[in-house]
Scaffold this active site. Sequence first.
Site, short mmCIF file in Angstrom:
data_model
loop_
_atom_site.label_atom_id
_atom_site.label_comp_id
_atom_site.label_asym_id
_atom_site.label_seq_id
_atom_site.Cartn_x
_atom_site.Cartn_y
_atom_site.Cartn_z
N CYS A 110 0.77 -1.24 0.00
CA CYS A 110 0.00 0.00 0.00
C CYS A 110 0.81 1.29 0.00
O CYS A 110 0.65 2.12 -0.88
CB CYS A 110 -0.96 -0.03 1.18
SG CYS A 110 -0.27 -0.80 2.65
N HIS A 150 -1.35 7.19 4.34
CA HIS A 150 -0.32 6.14 4.30
C HIS A 150 1.03 6.57 3.75
O HIS A 150 1.84 5.72 3.37
CB HIS A 150 -0.85 4.92 3.52
CG HIS A 150 -0.70 3.67 4.34
ND1 HIS A 150 -0.66 2.41 3.79
CD2 HIS A 150 -0.56 3.50 5.65
CE1 HIS A 150 -0.53 1.52 4.73
NE2 HIS A 150 -0.47 2.15 5.88
#
Lengths: 526, 526
Positions: free
Chosen positions: B80, B143
Amino acid sequence: LEMGNWRSGSAALLFWALFALRTVEPQNVSAPNIIIMIMDDMGWGDLGVFGQPSKETPNLDMMASQGMLFPDFYTANPLCSPSRAALLTGRLPIRNGFYTTNAHARNAYTPQEIVGGISKEEILLPEILKKRGYVSKIVGKWHLGHREQYLPLERGFDQWFGSPNCHFGPYNTSYRPNIPVYNNSEMIGRYYEEFEIDERTGESNLTQIYLQEGLDFIFQQTLARQPFFLYWAPDATHAPVYASKHFLGKSQRGRYGDAVMELDYSVGQILAWLVTLGIDKNTFVFFTSDNGAALMSGPKQSGSNGPFLCGKETTFEGGMREPAIAWWPGHIPAGTVSYQLGSVMDLFTTSLTLAGLAAPFDRVIDGLDLTPSLFNNSMTDRPIFYYRGNQMMAVRVGPYKAHYWTWSNSWEEFNKGINFCPGQEVTGVTTHTQQEHTMQPLIIHLGRDPGEKYPIRYGVLSKEYQTVLSRVTLIVEEHQKTLVPGQPQLNMCDLAVMNWAPPGCERLGKCLKPPQSQPWKCDWPH
Amino acid sequence: LEMGNWRSGSAALLFWALFALRTVEPQNVSAPNIIIMIMDDMGWGDLGVFGQPSKETPNLDMMASQGMLFPDFYTANPLCSPSRAALLTGRLPIRNGFYTTNAHARNAYTPQEIVGGISKEEILLPEILKKRGYVSKIVGKWHLGHREQYLPLERGFDQWFGSPNCHFGPYNTSYRPNIPVYNNSEMIGRYYEEFEIDERTGESNLTQIYLQEGLDFIFQQTLARQPFFLYWAPDATHAPVYASKHFLGKSQRGRYGDAVMELDYSVGQILAWLVTLGIDKNTFVFFTSDNGAALMSGPKQSGSNGPFLCGKETTFEGGMREPAIAWWPGHIPAGTVSYQLGSVMDLFTTSLTLAGLAAPFDRVIDGLDLTPSLFNNSMTDRPIFYYRGNQMMAVRVGPYKAHYWTWSNSWEEFNKGINFCPGQEVTGVTTHTQQEHTMQPLIIHLGRDPGEKYPIRYGVLSKEYQTVLSRVTLIVEEHQKTLVPGQPQLNMCDLAVMNWAPPGCERLGKCLKPPQSQPWKCDWPH
């Protein structure tokens, strides 16, 4: 019908069609035409609409967008002959005799040396359709027995263009004849002889011939104003795969993809032809395949089963789940998906319903009438039985599949490089010995786990397992209690019965001399 | 913006929208709005249009039928954080620093204990878009680093609603804080506290919140007549997967499928909103995912990579091939398929082109401008590099993929039950040790063999192998010769940097006391 007939330009044909049809009135909608297109070894994952990354089936994808897609559609056996016998009889192979008792849980089919064929006691779809005046034609592969008494024209079909067996070859005439190609009741040549398949390049125009045969038949029946049943069974995606020159090298997927593209093109041509002739609103068309992709043939000669486990020969989803699309503009709602559990056997029952005919009352019919799904997208609860030869290996009930037996193939064959599950290995599932689980079936939730990788944990504490098991057990017990296996037709082999001298060979000077009859119990290793 | 804002009924919103828009003129088409929807751990095979058997994504399938499908679209790393960093910088993680040198070929990301984040030396898409007056919002998962200097509003985004890390938890505040949810530059609560996720039932209304945040932003920007960039990054399909009450139990696929259905619904709502507001002809929308389905999470918590090999964490197709759909009515031809090899990094370059902006000249940009594909369906030859941490594992050139290194995961982890390729095992390919093949890469033809099961036979006699190898070698040599790795940002960890006291915690009385700083080199086992 002349051999050269298929070469007639479609432009000329179109002209005559449109000219002729000016005087033709619409056909009887209560007896719609029926076209069943059955592919050979094509996998669920070979269509764009089913997730083939190459997205090279625009005509099939359009057929789905104009019709109804069945993602949960099954064959009745993961091998060609029993699957086709099931389709045409509406009955499981264990009932119609298309299985063997020579060994446990072995798939059998109709190679040239097979003695048997479809029993006279079975009733085939075209035999019943005849009662309502249907004219039936099979184009392509028959595969229900190649000896004279078993051929299509003996079993309700009025016309045939194609071959009784697979197009394996080329053979040396001294030990094994090449497979004949029939026009109706006589052979008109053989594969690799009059009907060329270039093994090296993969070139053959057979799909074009089969396409033209289909188009011609549709045209003639439209002119004659007689309802028709066309069973269109081309075999280009069965190894050795082939395509005609125009399609060779066109696919991203190599020769196999070329064959798929040509079949997709042909489906498009047939549907367009129905529209052109103005009979699309009066013609039910169903597209499917006889079993999963033949993964053992490798990437150049076989297709894709998408996310499913293993392929042809196995009772995992990859062996038995089939691409399936129903099309009937104005009757089947466009762009819909039916989650109905369906089977090739349903095409028997459904076709009869569409034709206003009853299925035989004197025997068990496994096929379900799909018309409630087709017209109202309703769902009927029914099990799917997964047979391999004489053994029920698994059953699907709702989203759950219970494996009573598991087997990919034997260690002996596997170690020789024959692999039905290449790159796949699920411990305890893709077993190389025949594993019995009848006391504690492996249960899979196919919605959460379409790849059959995670059997549900069993034990008294697993409520899901116990609930499913009790439901499935009732269904399996009922099935087994009432099951009367048919006489197995695929037990005996004999070199003398091969296609040495098919009817018509005299006229062509192509009769070969059969050897002495020496029957043996066929060996079915899978 | 109040926390309760998302609860405002959409009927009322619609009323106000239509009322307000009567006086709004069309926006500037030379600076179209841009919406990038990036899913979390959603697999290629999770969409109906990509072959998910459950066919439960009608909105995404319709998006494809109205737009362009990219079956050959890739992420830049099978995990991710690096994937998202690559998307927003247009650069490979090896360049933008989102990798680790702590061990060879290990994926790294941004858990709470990570010290690093996206470097100030990188230029992010919203930072450039600002030059043309774009207002940018990120909804969902960031993220790229959770420490203050790394947060979205520091990096070009004007608004943010979402969280800096994955929604793992619930945690005990004494050893690990729950992940905060931010509204712009301040936290407004934490997962499992103000923002509930019921681990047992899987219920959470987060996707509904993220949907409403997206709709509100679109509405506000439309009213303000300012071009916008919406980076919509919901995380419902990342384990632990969740869905809101209305969707729970609705899917055939269990909870994971419920989450997909809710995301599909949300995509449909957003597209419909664009149409309602009359800005669909002025808004470019792209849907994709950050990496392949997280197969190690099992069937209840992970999705499908269709026919591809393995999943998240690996550089096999299942780890890096992504679902991808482009939508822009009137600009992108409807119902088309582009075989262009694409990458999440292309979204950087393409967005800049659409906005009439130039990409930075002072650095290597890996993203390709996809507008020739989008508008003319033309093809640009370009390689795809498959990185795992600091190692280029493979490269794709045309239909061929050359594996220079293979690795699924270590025997140690595999034997503990962590499996990135459940049910799949391809000898010599899904290796459990890091295997180097740089002298003789494994070459796969992804058209014939999308499942990467049949490396092309090598040796001096294999013309195909030799031809491909010489072509690939040139490309790889050029890449490696010019590559200047960025400073690795994901090497150091420290419990003290976790989300103990995010900005805004005082107002909520939710500040926790961090432990003493004790940095260590993070351990990246994959």
